[in-house]
Design an enzyme around this catalytic site. Structure first.
Site, PDB file in Angstrom:
ATOM      1  N   ASP A 162      -2.377  -1.013   5.928  1.00 36.97           N
ATOM      2  CA  ASP A 162      -2.842  -0.118   6.906  1.00 36.97           C
ATOM      3  C   ASP A 162      -4.337  -0.006   6.999  1.00 36.97           C
ATOM      4  O   ASP A 162      -4.787   0.557   8.157  1.00 36.97           O
ATOM      5  CB  ASP A 162      -2.123   1.090   7.125  1.00 36.97           C
ATOM      6  CG  ASP A 162      -2.630   2.348   6.157  1.00 36.97           C
ATOM      7  OD1 ASP A 162      -2.767   2.057   5.038  1.00 36.97           O
ATOM      8  OD2 ASP A 162      -2.956   3.262   6.708  1.00 36.97           O
TER       9      ASP A 162
ATOM     10  N   ASP B 142       0.790  -1.111  -0.033  1.00 41.50           N
ATOM     11  CA  ASP B 142       0.128  -0.108  -0.071  1.00 41.50           C
ATOM     12  C   ASP B 142       0.908   1.312  -0.111  1.00 41.50           C
ATOM     13  O   ASP B 142       2.028   1.001   0.437  1.00 41.50           O
ATOM     14  CB  ASP B 142      -0.697  -0.097   1.153  1.00 41.50           C
ATOM     15  CG  ASP B 142      -1.814   1.300   1.357  1.00 41.50           C
ATOM     16  OD1 ASP B 142      -2.496   1.576   0.423  1.00 41.50           O
ATOM     17  OD2 ASP B 142      -1.548   1.563   2.640  1.00 41.50           O
TER      18      ASP B 142
ATOM     19  N   ASP C 243      -0.536   5.181   0.962  1.00 41.61           N
ATOM     20  CA  ASP C 243      -0.670   6.273   1.973  1.00 41.61           C
ATOM     21  C   ASP C 243      -0.873   5.245   3.318  1.00 41.61           C
ATOM     22  O   ASP C 243      -1.602   4.136   3.630  1.00 41.61           O
ATOM     23  CB  ASP C 243      -2.281   6.793   1.934  1.00 41.61           C
ATOM     24  CG  ASP C 243      -2.086   7.764   0.771  1.00 41.61           C
ATOM     25  OD1 ASP C 243      -1.437   8.519   0.910  1.00 41.61           O
ATOM     26  OD2 ASP C 243      -2.961   7.567  -0.213  1.00 41.61           O
TER      27      ASP C 243
ATOM     28  N   ASP D 148      -6.835  -2.704   2.659  1.00 37.84           N
ATOM     29  CA  ASP D 148      -6.078  -3.674   2.422  1.00 37.84           C
ATOM     30  C   ASP D 148      -6.401  -4.934   3.066  1.00 37.84           C
ATOM     31  O   ASP D 148      -5.569  -5.988   2.970  1.00 37.84           O
ATOM     32  CB  ASP D 148      -4.655  -3.235   3.304  1.00 37.84           C
ATOM     33  CG  ASP D 148      -3.941  -2.117   2.651  1.00 37.84           C
ATOM     34  OD1 ASP D 148      -3.846  -1.981   1.357  1.00 37.84           O
ATOM     35  OD2 ASP D 148      -3.938  -1.078   3.607  1.00 37.84           O
TER      36      ASP D 148
ATOM     37  N   LYS E 139      -8.865  -5.103  -3.484  1.00 37.00           N
ATOM     38  CA  LYS E 139      -7.421  -5.209  -3.556  1.00 37.00           C
ATOM     39  C   LYS E 139      -7.148  -6.699  -3.690  1.00 37.00           C
ATOM     40  O   LYS E 139      -6.212  -7.020  -4.199  1.00 37.00           O
ATOM     41  CB  LYS E 139      -6.470  -4.458  -2.669  1.00 37.00           C
ATOM     42  CG  LYS E 139      -6.650  -3.194  -2.832  1.00 37.00           C
ATOM     43  CD  LYS E 139      -5.388  -2.602  -1.596  1.00 37.00           C
ATOM     44  CE  LYS E 139      -5.464  -0.938  -1.748  1.00 37.00           C
ATOM     45  NZ  LYS E 139      -4.460  -0.521  -0.717  1.00 37.00           N
TER      46      LYS E 139
END
Length: 232
Positions: free
Chosen positions: A182, A13, A15, A186, A159
């Site tokens: 995070d 990831d 951000d 995710d 994802k």
């Protein structure tokens, strides 16, 4: 991962994972990504130009999952492909009706957040959530909170599905990958990857789905995860 591999491929990831708490990419991750001895797939909720640019400037092959799985983009020797799945028309109808109800997407007139999106809609977390959920449900779409924006997307897009597509393009299984992230978006990656790591600042959904939770947050936690899974 195959016994001959020095390290597992990564699904990473951006951000909250490669960044600091001010959302700036930590410069330490550049060398870490560039020097990783296996394929790196950048998996983000952002529109494709952002992770593609990150790959270009880091100096790694363009292997990207964007828009929470709605876009998979490869520009490498093994694959040149731009895969789009989702209901962009439905998301645009949600945006139109949301504005008609007197709400704002929250990004200003220029709206660089949504300008290059192919499959979904991103709404500022400062905008009302419940009317957005109701309008999305009317269109058969869902809303989830990444901690940075509310995303309106197709219920079959995430994802994890993006990682399955990316793994296939690499001739790998999703279970070969280590996923690091995070956020709620995710969690789907964590469920299909062989091993998963949540950085310390992760939300509760990501922490619950992860195999391991790092002691450190943000990019420091990402680097800690690489230490745990890297070549010994």
């Amino acid at each position: 991962m195959p016994e001959s591999d020095p390290a597992p491929p990564l699904a990473v990831d951006i951000d909250g994972t490669l960044t600091n708490r001010n959302r700036a990419v930590d410069p330490r991750v550049f060398d870490a990504l560039r020097e990783w001895p296996a394929p790196v797939v950048v998996a983000t909720g952002k529109a494709a130009p952002y992770p593609v640019a990150l790959c270009e400037f880091v100096g790694i092959p363009v292997r990207v999952i964007a828009e929470n799985g709605g876009v998979v983009c490869f520009d490498t020797e093994e694959c040149e492909e731009f895969v789009v799945v989702g209901d962009r028309a439905g998301a645009e109808r949600v945006a139109e009706r949301y504005r008609e109800a007197g709400h704002d997407l929250g990004w200003g007139d220029l709206d660089l957040t949504n300008r290059w999106r192919e499959t979904e809609l991103a709404v500022s977390r400062e905008s009302p959530l419940e009317p957005l959920r109701e309008l999305a449900a009317d269109e058969g779409l869902r809303v989830f909170d990444t901690g940075y924006a509310y995303h309106v997307t197709s219920p079959d897009v995430d994802k994890g599905e993006g990682l399955k597509t990316a793994a296939d393009r690499l001739g790998r299984a999703p279970g070969d990958f280590v996923a690091i992230g995070d956020s709620e978006n995710d969690a789907a990656t964590f469920r299909v990857a062989g091993e998963s790591y949540a950085v310390a600042n992760a939300d509760e959904t990501a922490k619950r789905e992860a195999d391991y939770v790092m002691e450190s947050g943000y990019a420091e936690g990402f680097l800690e995860a690489l230490e745990a899974v890297g070549p010994k």
